[in-house]
Design an enzyme around this catalytic site. Structure first.
Site, PDB file in Angstrom:
ATOM      1  N   ASP A   1      -1.289 -41.710  -9.062  1.00  0.00           N
ATOM      2  CA  ASP A   1      -1.613 -42.175 -10.411  1.00  0.00           C
ATOM      3  C   ASP A   1      -0.435 -42.949 -10.996  1.00  0.00           C
ATOM      4  O   ASP A   1       0.697 -42.774 -10.562  1.00  0.00           O
ATOM      5  CB  ASP A   1      -1.864 -40.957 -11.321  1.00  0.00           C
ATOM      6  CG  ASP A   1      -3.216 -40.336 -11.069  1.00  0.00           C
ATOM      7  OD1 ASP A   1      -4.015 -40.922 -10.330  1.00  0.00           O
ATOM      8  OD2 ASP A   1      -3.458 -39.248 -11.621  1.00  0.00           O
TER       9      ASP A   1
ATOM     10  N   LYS B   1      -3.995 -46.953 -13.738  1.00  0.00           N
ATOM     11  CA  LYS B   1      -3.885 -48.073 -14.681  1.00  0.00           C
ATOM     12  C   LYS B   1      -2.445 -48.249 -15.104  1.00  0.00           C
ATOM     13  O   LYS B   1      -1.756 -47.289 -15.373  1.00  0.00           O
ATOM     14  CB  LYS B   1      -4.669 -47.732 -15.951  1.00  0.00           C
ATOM     15  CG  LYS B   1      -6.050 -48.305 -15.974  1.00  0.00           C
ATOM     16  CD  LYS B   1      -6.676 -48.021 -17.307  1.00  0.00           C
ATOM     17  CE  LYS B   1      -7.966 -47.263 -17.105  1.00  0.00           C
ATOM     18  NZ  LYS B   1      -8.516 -46.678 -18.269  1.00  0.00           N
TER      19      LYS B   1
ATOM     20  N   MET C   1      -5.659 -36.442 -24.094  1.00  0.00           N
ATOM     21  CA  MET C   1      -6.055 -37.832 -24.361  1.00  0.00           C
ATOM     22  C   MET C   1      -6.454 -38.077 -25.819  1.00  0.00           C
ATOM     23  O   MET C   1      -7.463 -38.736 -26.063  1.00  0.00           O
ATOM     24  CB  MET C   1      -7.183 -38.261 -23.419  1.00  0.00           C
ATOM     25  CG  MET C   1      -6.719 -38.323 -21.978  1.00  0.00           C
ATOM     26  SD  MET C   1      -8.052 -38.652 -20.810  1.00  0.00           S
ATOM     27  CE  MET C   1      -8.487 -36.999 -20.295  1.00  0.00           C
TER      28      MET C   1
ATOM     29  N   THR D   1      -0.238 -28.113 -15.448  1.00  0.00           N
ATOM     30  CA  THR D   1      -0.975 -29.036 -16.307  1.00  0.00           C
ATOM     31  C   THR D   1      -0.180 -29.348 -17.581  1.00  0.00           C
ATOM     32  O   THR D   1       0.671 -28.561 -18.005  1.00  0.00           O
ATOM     33  CB  THR D   1      -2.377 -28.467 -16.623  1.00  0.00           C
ATOM     34  OG1 THR D   1      -3.153 -29.507 -17.242  1.00  0.00           O
ATOM     35  CG2 THR D   1      -2.335 -27.266 -17.542  1.00  0.00           C
TER      36      THR D   1
HETATM   37  N1  SAH Z   1      -4.475 -33.787 -14.741  1.00  0.00           N
HETATM   38  C1  SAH Z   1      -3.612 -33.957 -15.897  1.00  0.00           C
HETATM   39  C2  SAH Z   1      -4.340 -34.554 -17.078  1.00  0.00           C
HETATM   40  C3  SAH Z   1      -4.843 -35.964 -16.842  1.00  0.00           C
HETATM   41  S1  SAH Z   1      -5.550 -36.668 -18.263  1.00  0.00           S
HETATM   42  C4  SAH Z   1      -2.988 -32.601 -16.262  1.00  0.00           C
HETATM   43  O1  SAH Z   1      -3.416 -31.570 -15.731  1.00  0.00           O
HETATM   44  O2  SAH Z   1      -2.053 -32.595 -17.063  1.00  0.00           O
HETATM   45  C5  SAH Z   1      -4.149 -37.514 -18.964  1.00  0.00           C
HETATM   46  C6  SAH Z   1      -3.772 -36.854 -20.275  1.00  0.00           C
HETATM   47  O3  SAH Z   1      -2.965 -35.705 -20.019  1.00  0.00           O
HETATM   48  C7  SAH Z   1      -2.932 -37.714 -21.177  1.00  0.00           C
HETATM   49  O4  SAH Z   1      -3.705 -38.602 -21.936  1.00  0.00           O
HETATM   50  C8  SAH Z   1      -2.291 -36.661 -22.064  1.00  0.00           C
HETATM   51  O5  SAH Z   1      -3.181 -36.186 -23.046  1.00  0.00           O
HETATM   52  C9  SAH Z   1      -2.052 -35.550 -21.080  1.00  0.00           C
HETATM   53  N2  SAH Z   1      -0.702 -35.612 -20.529  1.00  0.00           N
HETATM   54  C10 SAH Z   1      -0.341 -35.858 -19.254  1.00  0.00           C
HETATM   55  N3  SAH Z   1       1.002 -35.801 -19.113  1.00  0.00           N
HETATM   56  C11 SAH Z   1       1.495 -35.510 -20.339  1.00  0.00           C
HETATM   57  C12 SAH Z   1       2.802 -35.318 -20.857  1.00  0.00           C
HETATM   58  N4  SAH Z   1       3.882 -35.404 -20.079  1.00  0.00           N
HETATM   59  N5  SAH Z   1       2.948 -35.039 -22.187  1.00  0.00           N
HETATM   60  C13 SAH Z   1       1.872 -34.922 -22.994  1.00  0.00           C
HETATM   61  N6  SAH Z   1       0.609 -35.112 -22.547  1.00  0.00           N
HETATM   62  C14 SAH Z   1       0.423 -35.390 -21.258  1.00  0.00           C
END
Ligand code: SAH
Length: 268
Positions: A35, A57, A170, A118
């Site tokens: 990603d 993206k 998101m 996550t």
């Molecule tokens: N699979 C990922 C989520 C993917 S969706 C997980 O488990 O974390 C992408 C969203 O995850 C982003 O729009 C944001 O809301 C959140 N996200 C991912 N990394 C982040 C970070 N370092 N800080 C805050 N939000 C984050």
């Protein structure tokens, strides 16, 4: 060795939050499809002779279509290669992993899933927010305010559960519509919430406010998420940020770094 696909979580950003298993799998990969959000320190762990493709993206470029990603995973595995599909956070949370699993099953390709930390858990730890709390939050709900273009489910449980912590992935920067949606689904306007931006990275910033005042909050950089519920008040630097808000002291962001300096300045 027959080809195999590993659906791997890279964690929320800090490379030290990669699991040992993710590291081992990554180091023995022939191909890595990753990603856009994966940081350079983690990408540097990919073996030099491996094929590495960014399928996310970035900078307005279109991401690869999910079907094309599925097909690449299958094609590489059929060449008897060890293929890693590297995703931010955990692959099973808003990671479109379900579609990849289905495609791999249909094609009869062997696969494993390696969980990751996550974003909600990374953000909570670095902002010092207990997601559950004996006195104030007995459950945790993970939601997204992003609507799938191709007609995925968009509805939230109505009303949203009480005494619960909600973590919204998101949220983007349209805080006003997220706040409205929360209120429409039964959340009181004086409920505390925290925007955590770029969690676990050196650029992390946290803004604590209430649903009522969310729309007026500074637009913190993405990726960010929103923690909603009384526990959000326990975030680090809460009191200082609240004072700063009242005095309109900061106009933009409240990075962790420098907060102590600002506190000293304020107490002068
Ligand atoms: N699979 C990922 C989520 C993917 S969706 C997980 O488990 O974390 C992408 C969203 O995850 C982003 O729009 C944001 O809301 C959140 N996200 C991912 N990394 C982040 C970070 N370092 N800080 C805050 N939000 C984050």
């Amino acid at each position: 060795m027959p080809g195999k696909v590993f659906l791997v979580g890279a964690g929320p950003g800090d490379p030290e939050l990669l699991t040992l298993k993710a590291l081992r799998v990554l180091k023995s990969a022939d191909v890595v499809l990753h990603d856009a959000l994966i940081g350079p320190e983690i990408l540097a762990l990919i073996p030099r002779n491996a094929i590495s493709e960014n399928v996310g993206k970035r900078c307005g470029m279109k991401s690869a279509r999910q079907q094309d990603i599925n097909q690449s995973l299958i094609n590489y595995a059929r060449l008897d290669l060890q293929v890693v599909r590297l995703k931010g956070g955990d692959p099973l949370i808003f990671g479109r992993c379900g579609e990849e699993i289905e495609a791999l099953r249909q094609a009869g390709i062997d696969f494993d899933i390696v969980p990751g930390i996550t974003a909600a858990l990374g953000a909570a730890a670095s902002a010092h927010i207990p997601l559950t709390h004996r006195d104030i939050a007995s459950s945790l709900v993970i939601l997204t305010s992003h609507r799938a273009k191709d007609g995925g489910p968009d509805s939230w449980p109505t009303p949203l559960p009480k005494n619960s912590t909600l973590v919204i992935y998101m949220p983007g920067q349209d805080y006003e519509s997220v706040a409205q949606k929360l209120v429409d689904n039964g959340i009181a306007t004086d409920t505390a919430c925290a925007i955590v931006s770029q969690a676990t990275s050196p650029e992390e910033s946290v803004h604590v406010t209430t649903i009522e005042r969310l729309a007026a909050s500074p637009k913190l950089p993405t990726p960010n998420l929103l923690v909603v519920g009384a526990v959000a008040e326990l975030a680090d630097h809460r009191s200082l940020i609240a004072i700063a808000e009242e005095q309109d002291f900061f106009s933009q962001e409240y990075p962790h770094e420098g907060i102590e300096e600002q506190a000293k300045w304020q107490s002068k």
